[in-house]
Design an enzyme around this catalytic site. Structure first.
Site, PDB file in Angstrom:
ATOM      1  N   HIS A   1       0.932  -1.248   0.053  1.00 56.49           N
ATOM      2  CA  HIS A   1      -0.028   0.123   0.067  1.00 56.49           C
ATOM      3  C   HIS A   1       1.045   1.174  -0.048  1.00 56.49           C
ATOM      4  O   HIS A   1       1.479   1.530   1.012  1.00 56.49           O
ATOM      5  CB  HIS A   1      -0.864   0.030   1.207  1.00 56.49           C
ATOM      6  CG  HIS A   1      -1.912   1.081   1.385  1.00 56.49           C
ATOM      7  ND1 HIS A   1      -3.503   0.927   1.417  1.00 56.49           N
ATOM      8  CD2 HIS A   1      -1.835   2.550   1.103  1.00 56.49           C
ATOM      9  CE1 HIS A   1      -3.854   2.143   1.313  1.00 56.49           C
ATOM     10  NE2 HIS A   1      -2.927   3.102   1.051  1.00 56.49           N
TER      11      HIS A   1
ATOM     12  N   ARG B   1       2.215   9.424  -5.548  1.00 58.13           N
ATOM     13  CA  ARG B   1       1.980  10.908  -6.406  1.00 58.13           C
ATOM     14  C   ARG B   1       2.387  10.779  -7.898  1.00 58.13           C
ATOM     15  O   ARG B   1       2.746   9.756  -8.511  1.00 58.13           O
ATOM     16  CB  ARG B   1       2.360  11.960  -5.362  1.00 58.13           C
ATOM     17  CG  ARG B   1       2.301  11.859  -4.042  1.00 58.13           C
ATOM     18  CD  ARG B   1       0.560  11.888  -3.613  1.00 58.13           C
ATOM     19  NE  ARG B   1       0.567  12.028  -2.110  1.00 58.13           N
ATOM     20  CZ  ARG B   1      -0.451  11.714  -1.456  1.00 58.13           C
ATOM     21  NH1 ARG B   1      -1.442  10.883  -1.975  1.00 58.13           N
ATOM     22  NH2 ARG B   1      -0.526  11.870  -0.300  1.00 58.13           N
TER      23      ARG B   1
ATOM     24  N   LYS C   1      -9.472  -0.437  -5.912  1.00 56.16           N
ATOM     25  CA  LYS C   1      -9.569   0.267  -4.603  1.00 56.16           C
ATOM     26  C   LYS C   1     -10.918   0.975  -4.468  1.00 56.16           C
ATOM     27  O   LYS C   1     -11.285   1.851  -5.385  1.00 56.16           O
ATOM     28  CB  LYS C   1      -8.347   1.420  -4.595  1.00 56.16           C
ATOM     29  CG  LYS C   1      -8.365   2.057  -3.410  1.00 56.16           C
ATOM     30  CD  LYS C   1      -7.703   1.324  -2.193  1.00 56.16           C
ATOM     31  CE  LYS C   1      -7.917   2.208  -0.860  1.00 56.16           C
ATOM     32  NZ  LYS C   1      -6.779   2.924  -0.422  1.00 56.16           N
TER      33      LYS C   1
ATOM     34  N   HIS D   1     -10.740   1.139   1.748  1.00 59.18           N
ATOM     35  CA  HIS D   1     -10.462   2.116   2.742  1.00 59.18           C
ATOM     36  C   HIS D   1     -11.836   2.143   3.261  1.00 59.18           C
ATOM     37  O   HIS D   1     -12.819   2.463   3.085  1.00 59.18           O
ATOM     38  CB  HIS D   1     -10.349   3.715   2.059  1.00 59.18           C
ATOM     39  CG  HIS D   1      -9.853   4.798   3.203  1.00 59.18           C
ATOM     40  ND1 HIS D   1      -8.903   5.367   3.554  1.00 59.18           N
ATOM     41  CD2 HIS D   1     -11.024   4.947   4.002  1.00 59.18           C
ATOM     42  CE1 HIS D   1      -8.739   6.019   4.359  1.00 59.18           C
ATOM     43  NE2 HIS D   1     -10.121   5.832   4.709  1.00 59.18           N
TER      44      HIS D   1
ATOM     45  N   HIS E   1      -4.965  -0.629   5.959  1.00 60.94           N
ATOM     46  CA  HIS E   1      -4.474   0.229   7.078  1.00 60.94           C
ATOM     47  C   HIS E   1      -5.441   0.193   8.294  1.00 60.94           C
ATOM     48  O   HIS E   1      -5.950   1.021   8.537  1.00 60.94           O
ATOM     49  CB  HIS E   1      -4.275   1.591   6.789  1.00 60.94           C
ATOM     50  CG  HIS E   1      -5.266   2.290   5.767  1.00 60.94           C
ATOM     51  ND1 HIS E   1      -6.308   2.430   6.087  1.00 60.94           N
ATOM     52  CD2 HIS E   1      -4.979   2.984   4.747  1.00 60.94           C
ATOM     53  CE1 HIS E   1      -7.141   2.955   4.829  1.00 60.94           C
ATOM     54  NE2 HIS E   1      -6.080   3.250   4.084  1.00 60.94           N
TER      55      HIS E   1
ATOM     56  N   LEU F   1      -5.346   9.295   7.966  1.00 56.53           N
ATOM     57  CA  LEU F   1      -6.485   8.743   8.016  1.00 56.53           C
ATOM     58  C   LEU F   1      -6.466   6.973   7.538  1.00 56.53           C
ATOM     59  O   LEU F   1      -5.943   6.894   6.434  1.00 56.53           O
ATOM     60  CB  LEU F   1      -7.291   9.482   7.022  1.00 56.53           C
ATOM     61  CG  LEU F   1      -7.976  10.617   7.531  1.00 56.53           C
ATOM     62  CD1 LEU F   1      -8.770  11.313   6.530  1.00 56.53           C
ATOM     63  CD2 LEU F   1      -8.844  10.563   8.868  1.00 56.53           C
TER      64      LEU F   1
HETATM   65  O1  DOR Z   1      -3.780   9.572   5.665  1.00 50.94           O
HETATM   66  C1  DOR Z   1      -3.925   9.137   4.443  1.00 50.94           C
HETATM   67  N1  DOR Z   1      -3.392   9.629   3.469  1.00 50.94           N
HETATM   68  N2  DOR Z   1      -4.967   8.257   4.306  1.00 50.94           N
HETATM   69  C2  DOR Z   1      -5.379   7.992   3.136  1.00 50.94           C
HETATM   70  O2  DOR Z   1      -6.295   7.105   3.156  1.00 50.94           O
HETATM   71  C3  DOR Z   1      -4.977   8.733   1.879  1.00 50.94           C
HETATM   72  C4  DOR Z   1      -3.728   9.093   2.143  1.00 50.94           C
HETATM   73  C5  DOR Z   1      -3.234  10.146   0.843  1.00 50.94           C
HETATM   74  O3  DOR Z   1      -3.508   9.890  -0.269  1.00 50.94           O
HETATM   75  O4  DOR Z   1      -2.731  11.230   1.399  1.00 50.94           O
HETATM   76 ZN    ZN Z   2      -3.348   5.044   1.400  1.00 46.67          ZN
END
Ligand code: DOR
Ligand code: ZN
Length: 351
Positions: free
Chosen positions: A13, A17, A102, A139, A177, A222
């Protein structure tokens, strides 16, 4: 113990970017891991086989100059929306453009506004995935703002996930997660069908740590870290060696300005020191003998892949996590545990 040698781990996981941000963070993931599941939540999400193929090519191209990373294998995912069709999923999976799909509940997290508003919209997609044996990565949080943020994972399990596994008993699911003891229990009970990734940061911080001495945006992610009792449950699960739990860092870089702002982004960047953080946890739990299972064996077994042949080593050696990781546009990222000293350091490949 002063040295650990394990088969090279995979990161199940990762957020890489794109563009200059990807150039800055990708070498850290490629140095530690052989394969990585690449999250599709770009600003313009990866929703089609073509977009996945183009993104994969950009990832591989970004590593081209460095032969050390030539074996790195990105495994691409499809971002599910209300409009995703079974045909697109089948085409992408059969053509090996998509390794998995996803599910982001709409507005649950970073770049999820195009996510799924109601899982009922995806019944035909889940049927196709079940038939194809294509994994569904979830998620697992409801995004209803009336639900307390600390309860969103538990409510998701109860209201969405339990009915989903009953309706699609052959659908392979990864709860990504996980952060609660309820998730640990749910995964264990349904282990024939469900596995879970566990991040290093959820093994290390609880919700109180986000507010140590003031608000710490670099500890905000998150699903949000929960009470201590949940962190301890995650540590037990990860270090048990149980095959339904495996490594997924959820390394999620954001520029400093986007974290340290009046509405800071969720995400912890741990690619710089992921394996070392996990090793420390396993040592603290007297479970270094289970580290390889969690990091290198359980994930491939779940996904029906071979474990990697080559090895990595970590030595007992104190080192300081860098304060900043620079991006070529002049901005930077603060890694998890920046400026702190860690006990384990990853060395070169092949033992
Ligand atoms: O903290 C997080 N950041 N949780 C996610 O589910 C996405 C991720 C992000 O893409 O920044
Ligand atoms: Zn993630």
């Amino acid at each position: 113990m002063t040295k650990i040698i394990i088969k090279r781990p995979d990161d199940w996981h990762v957020h890489l970017r794109d563009g200059v941000m990807m150039e800055a963070v990708l070498p850290y993931t490629a140095r530690q891991f052989h394969r990585a599941i690449i999250m599709p939540n770009l600003v313009n999400p990866i929703t089609t086989p073509r977009l996945a193929d183009e993104y994969k090519k950009r990832i591989l191209q970004s590593l081209e100059a460095n032969t050390e990373y030539s074996k790195f294998m990105p495994l691409m995912t499809c971002y599910l929306t209300d409009e995703t069709s079974g045909d697109i999923i089948a085409e992408g999976f059969k053509g090996e453009y998509f390794f998995a799909a996803k599910l982001y509940p709409a507005n649950a997290t970073t770049n999820s506004s195009m996510g799924v508003t109601d899982v009922k919209n995806l019944v035909p997609v889940f049927s196709v995935m079940e038939q194809l044996g294509m994994p569904l990565l979830i998620h697992g949080e409801v995004s209803d703002s009336s639900i307390d943020i600390f309860d969103r994972e538990y409510v998701f399990i109860k209201e969405i996930l339990m009915p989903l596994i009953n309706e699609f008993p052959k659908l392979k699911i990864v709860m990504e997660h996980i952060t609660t003891k309820e998730a640990v229990e749910f995964v264990r009970i349904n282990r024939k069908q469900v596995s879970a990734t566990i991040t290093a940061h959820h093994l290390i911080i609880n919700r109180t740590n986000i507010f140590d001495g003031g608000i710490n945006p670099h500890k905000y992610c998150l699903p949000i870290p929960k009470r201590e009792v949940h962190r301890l449950s995650l540590r037990e699960a990860a270090t048990s060696g149980d095959s339904c739990f495996f490594l997924g860092t959820d390394t999620a870089p954001h520029r400093i300005g986007d974290k340290e702002s009046s509405c800071g982004c969720a995400g912890i960047f741990s690619a710089v020191n992921a394996l070392e953080l996990y090793a420390q946890v396993f040592e603290e739990e007297n479970a270094l003998n289970k580290f390889e299972k969690f990091a290198s064996l359980n994930g491939p077994a779940f996904y029906g892949l071979k474990a990697n042949e080559d090895k990595v080593n970590l030595s007992k050696k104190k080192w300081r996590v860098p304060d900043l990781i620079h991006i070529s546009d002049g901005s930077s990222i603060i890694p998890f545990k920046a400026g702190e000293t860690l006990d384990w350091k990853m060395g070169s490949s092949n033992g």
